[in-house]
Design a protein around this motif. Structure first.
Motif, short mmCIF file in Angstrom:
data_model
loop_
_atom_site.label_atom_id
_atom_site.label_comp_id
_atom_site.label_asym_id
_atom_site.label_seq_id
_atom_site.Cartn_x
_atom_site.Cartn_y
_atom_site.Cartn_z
N GLU A 168 13.37 -4.98 4.96
CA GLU A 168 12.55 -4.10 4.08
C GLU A 168 10.99 -4.75 3.82
O GLU A 168 10.08 -4.01 3.87
CB GLU A 168 13.04 -3.59 2.69
N ASP A 169 11.24 -5.80 3.38
CA ASP A 169 9.84 -6.62 3.21
C ASP A 169 9.14 -7.13 4.40
O ASP A 169 7.94 -7.48 4.07
CB ASP A 169 10.10 -7.80 2.24
N ALA A 170 9.67 -6.88 5.43
CA ALA A 170 8.87 -7.33 6.71
C ALA A 170 8.47 -6.02 7.35
O ALA A 170 7.43 -6.33 8.41
CB ALA A 170 9.95 -7.89 7.70
N ILE A 171 8.61 -4.93 6.80
CA ILE A 171 8.11 -3.89 7.28
C ILE A 171 6.54 -3.74 6.86
O ILE A 171 6.23 -3.68 5.69
CB ILE A 171 8.68 -2.45 7.19
N VAL A 172 5.65 -3.56 7.69
CA VAL A 172 3.97 -3.36 7.39
C VAL A 172 3.33 -2.11 7.67
O VAL A 172 2.31 -1.63 7.35
CB VAL A 172 3.27 -4.58 8.11
N GLY A 173 4.08 -1.39 8.26
CA GLY A 173 3.59 0.01 8.81
C GLY A 173 4.71 0.99 9.31
O GLY A 173 5.82 0.53 9.42
N ARG A 174 4.44 2.01 9.05
CA ARG A 174 5.41 3.22 9.29
C ARG A 174 4.93 4.69 9.79
O ARG A 174 3.68 4.78 9.78
CB ARG A 174 5.91 3.41 7.79
N SER A 175 5.89 5.51 10.03
CA SER A 175 5.41 6.89 10.52
C SER A 175 5.20 7.74 9.38
O SER A 175 5.76 7.33 8.27
CB SER A 175 6.49 7.73 11.52
N HIS A 176 4.65 8.69 9.45
CA HIS A 176 4.34 9.78 8.30
C HIS A 176 5.54 10.28 7.76
O HIS A 176 5.58 10.76 6.55
CB HIS A 176 3.44 10.80 8.80
N GLU A 177 6.55 10.16 8.56
CA GLU A 177 7.88 10.69 8.14
C GLU A 177 8.88 9.53 7.63
O GLU A 177 9.83 10.05 6.83
CB GLU A 177 8.79 11.47 9.22
N CYS A 178 8.46 8.52 7.54
CA CYS A 178 9.51 7.27 7.10
C CYS A 178 9.27 7.14 5.31
O CYS A 178 8.04 7.02 5.03
CB CYS A 178 9.20 5.89 7.54
#
Length: 311
Positions: free
Chosen positions: A24-34
């Motif tokens: 979780e701490d490694a995610i830096v960007g997402r989709s608008h639905e995440c």
């Protein structure tokens, strides 16, 4: 593999998988639905939908078909932001061009990438075996095969525990509905969830994409239970669209409707996300199929459609 890769996830289920195996701490960007776990909502969204807000089922379907017929994507990708985030791994999918961003949507963003391009990991699950395989695929891309294997073992054990709990009980005949107008029955992994929860799935085949559902076929099947799980719909949105169905004499003639055995579930967070929460989805079905079994999901993950609204 980089010890702690920077991840951009453009698929809600992939985000949940990455988080479940400890990234979780490694995610830096997402989709608008995440949007799950809740903390990921604070991350910058890379994508946006071209669908106008407030559309009902038939309006969404018509708009999607219009966009696709024009040779366009349903989604927009913020290519400059994607580049600025400098991901090592991008998680996406090829299962459904309508449900989430696909690799083709990223072509422009990746075409003139400077430096080392990110590792593109595309998921495309058709059944539960594929879902478990996607955990392994994400785990491998992140250098966390052992963590992914351990998480899958735990999730499988939890589903097996649900099946053991409902063993020997009568198995209701179930129609799981994935879209309301036009009607679509839930396919892919959902028939396996229905079976694991102690039901007999109708009208769809495990591992095959969700098919459109003819009224004549639904009437002929005359299920004992109807479970509504529209893709992307929270419970209030599903309930808001029910009056259109309830006004149809064909709907009123179904035994499950007459007997008040119609249920609305959260199709946004469960069922349609092939990730960790398919376990909770299975638990919900067990609660619906077998009164007296309680995993604590009624009221939040599912509700019985009030009998008076079916009168």
């Amino acid at each position: 593999m980089i010890e702690r890769p920077r991840i951009v996830s453009l698929l809600p289920s992939a985000t949940e998988i990455a988080c479940a195996i400890g990234f979780e701490d490694a995610i830096v960007g997402r989709s608008h639905e995440c949007d799950w776990p809740p903390a990921v909502s604070a991350l910058p969204p890379i994508t946006a939908s071209k669908l106008e807000k407030g559309l009902v089922s038939i309006g969404i379907e018509r708009r999607v078909q219009q966009i696709v017929a024009s040779g366009l994507s349903v989604y927009e990708v913020d290519a400059p932001l994607l580049r600025a985030l400098k991901p090592d791994v991008v998680l996406t999918q090829t299962h459904c061009a309508v449900c989430a961003v696909t690799p083709s949507d990223l072509d422009e963003a990746l075409s003139d990438w400077t430096g080392t391009a990110p590792d593109l990991v595309s998921l495309a699950p058709d059944d539960m075996g594929d879902v478990w395989g996607d955990f392994a695929r994400v785990g491998k891309a992140l250098g966390a095969e052992a963590q992914a294997e351990a998480v899958v073992a735990d999730l499988k054990a939890r589903i097996a525990a649900v099946s053991a709990r409902v063993a020997g009980r009568a198995r209701p005949r179930v129609a799981a509905i994935e879209w309301l107008d036009p009607l679509m029955v839930a396919g892919n992994w959902v028939p396996e969830l229905v079976s694991a929860a102690g039901g007999e799935n109708l009208l769809a085949v495990p591992g095959q994409h969700s098919p459109w559902l003819a009224w004549d076929d639904l009437i002929a099947a005359d299920p004992d239970l109807i479970v509504l799980m529209p893709c992307g719909f929270r419970i209030p949105q599903t309930l808001a669209e029910l009056p259109a169905l309830e006004a149809d004499p064909r709907w009123q003639g179904l035994r499950a409707v007459r007997e008040g055995r119609v249920y609305a579930t959260d199709g946004q967070y469960f069922f349609n996300r092939p990730g960790p929460r398919l376990v909770e989805s299975t638990e919900m079905l067990a609660e619906i199929f077998h009164p007296g079994i309680d995993f604590g999901h009624e009221g939040s993950g599912w509700v019985r459609v009030k009998q008076e609204s079916l009168a």
